[in-house]
Design a protein around this motif. Structure first.
Motif, PDB file in Angstrom:
ATOM      1  N   ASN A  16       1.678 -63.769 -49.880  1.00  0.00           N
ATOM      2  CA  ASN A  16       2.976 -63.110 -50.021  1.00  0.00           C
ATOM      3  C   ASN A  16       4.029 -64.057 -50.598  1.00  0.00           C
ATOM      4  O   ASN A  16       5.216 -63.762 -50.579  1.00  0.00           O
ATOM      5  CB  ASN A  16       3.442 -62.560 -48.658  1.00  0.00           C
ATOM      6  N   GLY A  17       3.590 -65.236 -51.078  1.00  0.00           N
ATOM      7  CA  GLY A  17       4.543 -66.148 -51.709  1.00  0.00           C
ATOM      8  C   GLY A  17       5.201 -67.112 -50.750  1.00  0.00           C
ATOM      9  O   GLY A  17       6.073 -67.875 -51.150  1.00  0.00           O
ATOM     10  N   TYR A  41       4.682 -70.368 -47.847  1.00  0.00           N
ATOM     11  CA  TYR A  41       3.878 -71.593 -47.912  1.00  0.00           C
ATOM     12  C   TYR A  41       3.488 -72.059 -46.509  1.00  0.00           C
ATOM     13  O   TYR A  41       4.119 -71.675 -45.522  1.00  0.00           O
ATOM     14  CB  TYR A  41       4.669 -72.690 -48.637  1.00  0.00           C
ATOM     15  N   VAL A  66      10.343 -70.807 -49.341  1.00  0.00           N
ATOM     16  CA  VAL A  66      10.623 -72.068 -50.042  1.00  0.00           C
ATOM     17  C   VAL A  66      11.902 -72.729 -49.557  1.00  0.00           C
ATOM     18  O   VAL A  66      11.954 -73.952 -49.394  1.00  0.00           O
ATOM     19  CB  VAL A  66      10.673 -71.900 -51.583  1.00  0.00           C
ATOM     20  N   THR A  73      14.827 -69.674 -53.253  1.00  0.00           N
ATOM     21  CA  THR A  73      14.146 -68.483 -53.734  1.00  0.00           C
ATOM     22  C   THR A  73      14.778 -68.001 -55.031  1.00  0.00           C
ATOM     23  O   THR A  73      14.097 -67.758 -56.012  1.00  0.00           O
ATOM     24  CB  THR A  73      14.201 -67.383 -52.662  1.00  0.00           C
ATOM     25  N   PHE A  74      16.121 -67.857 -55.034  1.00  0.00           N
ATOM     26  CA  PHE A  74      16.806 -67.385 -56.239  1.00  0.00           C
ATOM     27  C   PHE A  74      17.741 -68.467 -56.747  1.00  0.00           C
ATOM     28  O   PHE A  74      18.470 -69.085 -55.967  1.00  0.00           O
ATOM     29  CB  PHE A  74      17.612 -66.117 -55.936  1.00  0.00           C
ATOM     30  N   ILE A  75      17.745 -68.662 -58.043  1.00  0.00           N
ATOM     31  CA  ILE A  75      18.603 -69.690 -58.627  1.00  0.00           C
ATOM     32  C   ILE A  75      20.073 -69.280 -58.541  1.00  0.00           C
ATOM     33  O   ILE A  75      20.962 -70.121 -58.524  1.00  0.00           O
ATOM     34  CB  ILE A  75      18.174 -69.952 -60.097  1.00  0.00           C
ATOM     35  N   ASN A  76      20.322 -67.954 -58.467  1.00  0.00           N
ATOM     36  CA  ASN A  76      21.712 -67.476 -58.537  1.00  0.00           C
ATOM     37  C   ASN A  76      22.174 -66.796 -57.254  1.00  0.00           C
ATOM     38  O   ASN A  76      23.165 -66.104 -57.245  1.00  0.00           O
ATOM     39  CB  ASN A  76      21.859 -66.495 -59.704  1.00  0.00           C
ATOM     40  N   ASP A  77      21.400 -66.959 -56.185  1.00  0.00           N
ATOM     41  CA  ASP A  77      21.769 -66.239 -54.965  1.00  0.00           C
ATOM     42  C   ASP A  77      21.179 -66.976 -53.772  1.00  0.00           C
ATOM     43  O   ASP A  77      20.064 -67.495 -53.838  1.00  0.00           O
ATOM     44  CB  ASP A  77      21.194 -64.814 -55.031  1.00  0.00           C
ATOM     45  N   GLN A 119      20.378 -65.722 -50.875  1.00  0.00           N
ATOM     46  CA  GLN A 119      19.609 -64.934 -49.914  1.00  0.00           C
ATOM     47  C   GLN A 119      18.083 -65.183 -50.008  1.00  0.00           C
ATOM     48  O   GLN A 119      17.564 -65.706 -50.988  1.00  0.00           O
ATOM     49  CB  GLN A 119      19.914 -63.448 -50.058  1.00  0.00           C
ATOM     50  N   ASP A 172      14.038 -64.060 -49.916  1.00  0.00           N
ATOM     51  CA  ASP A 172      13.264 -63.039 -50.629  1.00  0.00           C
ATOM     52  C   ASP A 172      13.091 -61.816 -49.726  1.00  0.00           C
ATOM     53  O   ASP A 172      12.379 -61.889 -48.718  1.00  0.00           O
ATOM     54  CB  ASP A 172      11.903 -63.626 -51.016  1.00  0.00           C
ATOM     55  N   PRO A 173      13.725 -60.694 -50.079  1.00  0.00           N
ATOM     56  CA  PRO A 173      13.614 -59.513 -49.212  1.00  0.00           C
ATOM     57  C   PRO A 173      12.214 -58.902 -49.236  1.00  0.00           C
ATOM     58  O   PRO A 173      11.884 -58.087 -48.372  1.00  0.00           O
ATOM     59  CB  PRO A 173      14.653 -58.552 -49.795  1.00  0.00           C
ATOM     60  N   CYS A 193      13.640 -68.214 -60.511  1.00  0.00           N
ATOM     61  CA  CYS A 193      13.727 -66.783 -60.259  1.00  0.00           C
ATOM     62  C   CYS A 193      15.192 -66.411 -60.059  1.00  0.00           C
ATOM     63  O   CYS A 193      15.919 -67.093 -59.329  1.00  0.00           O
ATOM     64  CB  CYS A 193      12.913 -66.412 -59.028  1.00  0.00           C
ATOM     65  N   ALA A 219       3.644 -60.121 -54.793  1.00  0.00           N
ATOM     66  CA  ALA A 219       4.500 -61.223 -54.347  1.00  0.00           C
ATOM     67  C   ALA A 219       5.427 -61.655 -55.482  1.00  0.00           C
ATOM     68  O   ALA A 219       5.063 -61.587 -56.657  1.00  0.00           O
ATOM     69  CB  ALA A 219       3.636 -62.395 -53.896  1.00  0.00           C
ATOM     70  N   VAL A 269       6.496 -64.296 -57.347  1.00  0.00           N
ATOM     71  CA  VAL A 269       6.053 -65.683 -57.531  1.00  0.00           C
ATOM     72  C   VAL A 269       5.879 -66.147 -58.976  1.00  0.00           C
ATOM     73  O   VAL A 269       5.637 -67.325 -59.199  1.00  0.00           O
ATOM     74  CB  VAL A 269       4.691 -65.917 -56.827  1.00  0.00           C
TER      75      VAL A 269
END
Lengths: 837, 112
Positions: A558-559, A561, A606, A805-809, A811, A813-814, B24, B54, B56
């Motif tokens: 599911n991404g 780790y 992450v 998770t997001f470069i611009n946010d 939050q 990963d929902p 991302c 996912a 990813v």
């Protein structure tokens, strides 16, 4: 036609294979095997003590009996033949009818007639049952005597040594291997064997065996001296099992054995005899190759090929006894009238070489090689094919002078009919034909021609012929890493190391093309790490790492780790364990104890990874490299610290080894095991590196594997002190790191090594490539430059900011959703995600 | 001004993307992978790997296979063409692509 085969040994089974291949219509074949096991490889019997199992040694291809329709009866001993009624009776009282009978009863070990030869803890060396009994006795013995210094006796001595016993060889003759080598060769051989710690006693005539004072047995010799040991193995030659023939008035040879004609028929034309039980022109053959040839002849003759004839056999042999090369070709003792010999003796390196040539100096008649048998293939082919000798034949065995090439015998010099593999009677022409049919590896050649598949002695020559044939056909073996680099991993490693290349851009510019890909980038990154050991996320290196190495965790489906702190040797303090538990609880990580004796935490996102690791590092943990193609764990048992059987401190050694090799990047993951005694609770023999404590130090096993294709590790060296052990592991690991293909575990690497374990030993123990110092230095560099990657990562702001998770946010990963299961969280399945949404 | 000038959504500075890698972005609830490959070319595709679901793909290794500029999924190593979004091993798992541009060092993506 009803065919009965008595005996299911190597030759009996070869006969069945031949018969099956000939496809004799209407044949109803029954084979009676006296042992409880189907045919196995007796030539490699001693490997049983180096870790091979009965299954490994089996000669019966899976599905052979169902496919052939032949019936195999194991544990079924033939006790009588009624030639008039044409029936065989078994010990169980069964009576089986035959039209044709094949005797493949083999031989039995000769045990000298002397008082006390049947005492407990005395054995013969013939069957797997014998070996199992020897192993059991070895566990409660400290020393052993082998009676017989011939080929088999020395094999047997190796087995006792592998069992960790102080080993003696007692021989009646004045030298070892009296049949195959001469006095000078025997002397060199003795020196070599004794240097390995085996005590050799020649010209000893045993008169009786009785209770010993310091050990179980005392062996008394005719000169009044004696020798004491806990176990005795008789290996003083073999005798043909010809009793069924004698009882039924079949002719026997002058020196025993069932007399056979050129078609392998006995004096009863409906009965054949093959292998060690048969005597052809009063000659007995104790090697497998002539036995196989008889099996082929008998099968073809029985199938109606009236001209199939046995014409004698070449008794040349080459073998490695405890790492010592010994070879004997043709007229080794120079008994041909008018022959002359050339000899070369090097008492420093302990090498002896002799060639016997015809009186006119034109043909090679025989040879003896001890200590180094590199020329065996060339000399054998010269002798067998009557190839004209060069003007100065002595150069065939003299060491090459400055820059002067030795007069070799290229594959081109051999006729197509030259027999290359004598065990399976494969000619040069057949090997060439296999290449023409598409075989391009030694494995494929073995599979389709069987060349090299029995004793393996001809593999170097078979490889040469295969390569020459491929070159002739303009074929190349493409072992290129990928479309960007026309090199194998091993070649790339060399280019990087020697060229001091430290960046992928540089490597690509000098040796590659294009942009690279998901094959070559991580491979290059791994090689850079093995050579230079810079931080893997530093600068450009980070862009070469696949996701696991980039985020320093194993990516889950599911991404998320995994987080795996190192617990060297499986040791963890209560406080450490509490800290791990607290971190797992705080971040809601699924927690599992692994087979590698540590704790895996799963489900970290992450952006959580640096926070989690900061806490673990504060509690004293380091990266466990569970994500890397690198050292994973060193598993250990409790050892002498607490275990009542423990011989040495396995945990202490495991901790030390894990600290030494942690962080080493390799072609694939590496696992170690350290056991404190032979009970082997750490399962070290299923690991890439296995170490087992003995009374005298540590035994080092290598190239084992569990997992997909289990493989028993093999003994590389025994009874080592710790410093030597570590030096050998340094060499082994770095040699593997340098030469293996990408994603090749040590077990498959070992299988692909030409020359196998012997080659590995020659490189790592005898330093034949002159590499050992370099390998040790390279490993020391890696050890000295170790850093905990997580510690470096969390303290470097540039690296740390990539963990989001997001470069611009900010939050999370929902899409990452967990559900509860057995009190913990696990990734939700697709249907569960849909239901939750 | 043209009638259908796309709406450019800011993502990050070009320096925020390590050359050869991707990031991302969350844009209007979409997960978009933005890659910076050789010579500072930029590409944007869906970040969700269709095979696993996912998010990813931005974490995959970039490179080329023949003429295709590709990223390999970190999960199952299947390759996506960065220009077209096509999954080379199984086209039914292809992803969509997005226009991407860099202006004054600022990377932006259009979802139109």
């Amino acid at each position: 036609m009803k065919i009965i085969v008595i005996g299911h040994g190597m030759v009996g089974h070869k006969f069945l294979e031949e018969l099956h291949q000939l496809g004799l219509p209407g044949a109803e074949v029954t084979v009676l095997g006296e042992e409880s096991r189907a045919a196995y490889d007796r030539v490699h019997l001693s490997e049983f003590f180096a870790g091979k199992t009965a299954e490994d040694l089996s000669l019966v291809a899976p599905g052979f009996f169902p496919a052939s329709g032949f019936t195999l009866r194991l544990g079924s001993r033939a006790v009588a033949i009624d030639r008039r009624a044409r029936t065989v009776s078994t010990a169980d009282g069964e009576i089986l009818a035959y039209d044709k009978l094949v005797l493949a009863t083999g031989s039995y070990p000769f045990v000298p007639l002397l008082k006390g030869n049947d005492r407990p803890h005395s054995f013969v060396y013939r069957t797997l049952d014998d070996l199992e009994a020897m192993r059991a006795s070895g566990a409660v013995s400290r020393s052993g005597i082998v009676v017989g210094g011939g080929l088999l006796g020395l094999e047997c001595a190796k087995a006792l040594r592998d069992l960790g016993l102080q080993t003696h060889v007692v021989e009646y003759a004045p030298r070892l291997m009296a049949v195959q080598v001469d006095d000078d060769g025997g002397r060199i051989l003795r020196g070599k064997i004794e240097a390995l710690g085996v005590k050799v006693h020649t010209e000893r005539n045993t008169v009786d065996i009785r209770d010993g004072a310091t050990a179980r047995h005392r062996m008394v010799f005719s000169d009044g001296t004696h020798l004491e040991a806990d176990m005795i193995v008789f290996s003083a030659g073999i005798r043909p099992r010809d009793e069924l023939a004698r009882e039924n008035a079949l002719a026997v040879g002058a020196r025993g054995g069932i007399a056979i004609d050129d078609h392998c028929r006995t004096s009863d034309p409906d009965i054949y005899a093959i292998g060690e039980c048969a005597a052809w022109k009063d000659q007995l053959f104790g090697l497998v190759a002539p036995g196989y040839e008889m099996a082929r002849i008998a099968a073809r003759h029985l199938a109606g090929e009236a001209s199939a004839a046995f014409t004698g056999a070449d008794m040349s042999t080459k073998l490695k006894l405890m790492g010592v090369d010994v070879a004997s070709i043709g007229d080794a003792h120079g008994r041909t009238a008018g022959c002359r010999s050339f000899r070369y003796v090097d008492e420093c390196k302990q090498i002896y070489k002799k060639i016997v040539v015809s009186g006119d100096g034109k043909r090679l008649l025989g040879a003896v090689l001890v200590g180094n048998a590199d020329e065996y293939g060339t000399l054998l082919q010269m002798a067998l094919n009557g190839i004209a000798l060069p003007a100065d034949p002595e150069f065939l065995i003299l060491p090459a002078g400055d820059g002067k090439a030795k007069p070799g015998l290229g594959p081109d010099a051999l006729p197509d009919s030259a027999q290359i593999c004598s065990c399976n009677n494969v000619s040069k022409g057949q090997i060439a034909a296999a290449v023409a049919d598409g075989a391009t590896t030694i494995g494929q050649i073995k599979a389709c021609t069987k060349a090299g598949a029995t004793c393996g002695g001809c593999v170097p020559l078979v490889t040469q012929i295969m390569k020459a044939e491929m070159a002739r056909r303009g074929m190349t073996v493409n072992n290129h890493l990928c479309e960007h680099f026309p090199y194998s991993r091993q070649e790339l490693f060399h280019l990087i190391r020697v060229g001091n290349i430290r960046s992928f851009a540089d490597l690509l510019e000098k040796y590659g093309k294009g942009m690279g890909c998901d094959i070559c980038k991580p491979t290059a990154a791994s090689i850079f790490a093995s050579c230079w050991n810079d931080f893997v996320l530093q600068g450009e290196l980070a862009s070469l790492q696949d996701s696991n190495d980039y985020f320093l965790g194993n990516i889950q489906k599911n991404g998320t780790y995994s987080v795996v702190p190192r617990m060297p040797g499986g040791e963890v303090t209560p406080d450490g364990l509490i800290a791990v538990g607290q971190v797992a609880k705080k971040y809601g990580l699924y927690t599992k104890v692994t087979g590698g004796q540590r704790v895996d935490l799963f489900g970290a996102r992450v952006e959580q990874l640096p926070l989690i690791w900061e806490e673990l590092i504060a509690a004293g943990f380091e990266s466990g490299h569970a994500y890397g193609k690198s050292l994973r764990t060193v598993k250990s048992c409790v050892g002498s610290t607490g275990c009542r059987y423990g011989v040495d401190d396995s945990v202490g050694l495991a901790v030390e080894l894990e600290h030494r090799y942690k962080g080493l990047r390799a072609p694939h993951k590496i696992k170690f095991g350290v056991s404190g005694c032979t009970r082997e609770c750490a399962e070290a023999q299923g690991k890439d590196i296995g170490v087992i404590a003995t009374e005298r130090g540590w035994n080092l096993y290598v190239c084992g594997n569990g997992g997909m294709k289990p493989r028993h590790a093999e003994l590389l060296a025994a009874d080592l002190d710790k410093a030597t052990l570590i030096r050998l592991i340094d060499r082994f690991l770095m040699f593997y790191v340098r030469t293996a293909d990408r994603l090749q575990r040590t077990s498959t690497w070992r299988e692909s090594l030409e020359g196998g374990l012997d080659y590995l030993k020659s490189v790592l123990l005898d330093d034949t490539l002159g590499l050992c110092d370099e390998l040790e230095a390279q490993m020391q560099h890696v050890v000295d430059t170790y850093q905990c990657e997580w510690k470096t990562a969390v303290s470097d702001p540039d690296v740390r900011k990539r963990f989001r998770t997001f470069i611009n946010d900010e939050q999370a990963d929902p899409a990452i959703v967990f559900v509860d299961e057995r009190g913990q969280k696990r990734p939700a399945r697709a249907d569960e995600c849909a239901a939750l949404a | 001004m043209k009638a259908h000038e796309p709406l450019w959504l800011p993502v990050c500075g070009i320096a925020d993307i390590l050359p050869g890698t991707g990031v991302c972005a969350l844009l209007d609830a979409r997960h978009v992978a933005v890659f910076r490959v050789a010579d500072d070319q930029l590409f944007a595709i869906d970040n969700i790997d269709p095979r696993s679901g996912a998010s990813v793909l931005s974490r995959g290794l970039t490179g080329n296979l023949g003429d295709h500029l590709v990223v390999a999924s970190p999960l199952y190593k299947n390759h996506f063409d960065l220009r077209t979004g096509e999954c080379l091993e199984s086209p039914e798992h292809s992803v969509r692509t997005y226009p991407v541009q860099v202006h004054d060092g600022l990377v932006s993506v259009s979802l139109s």
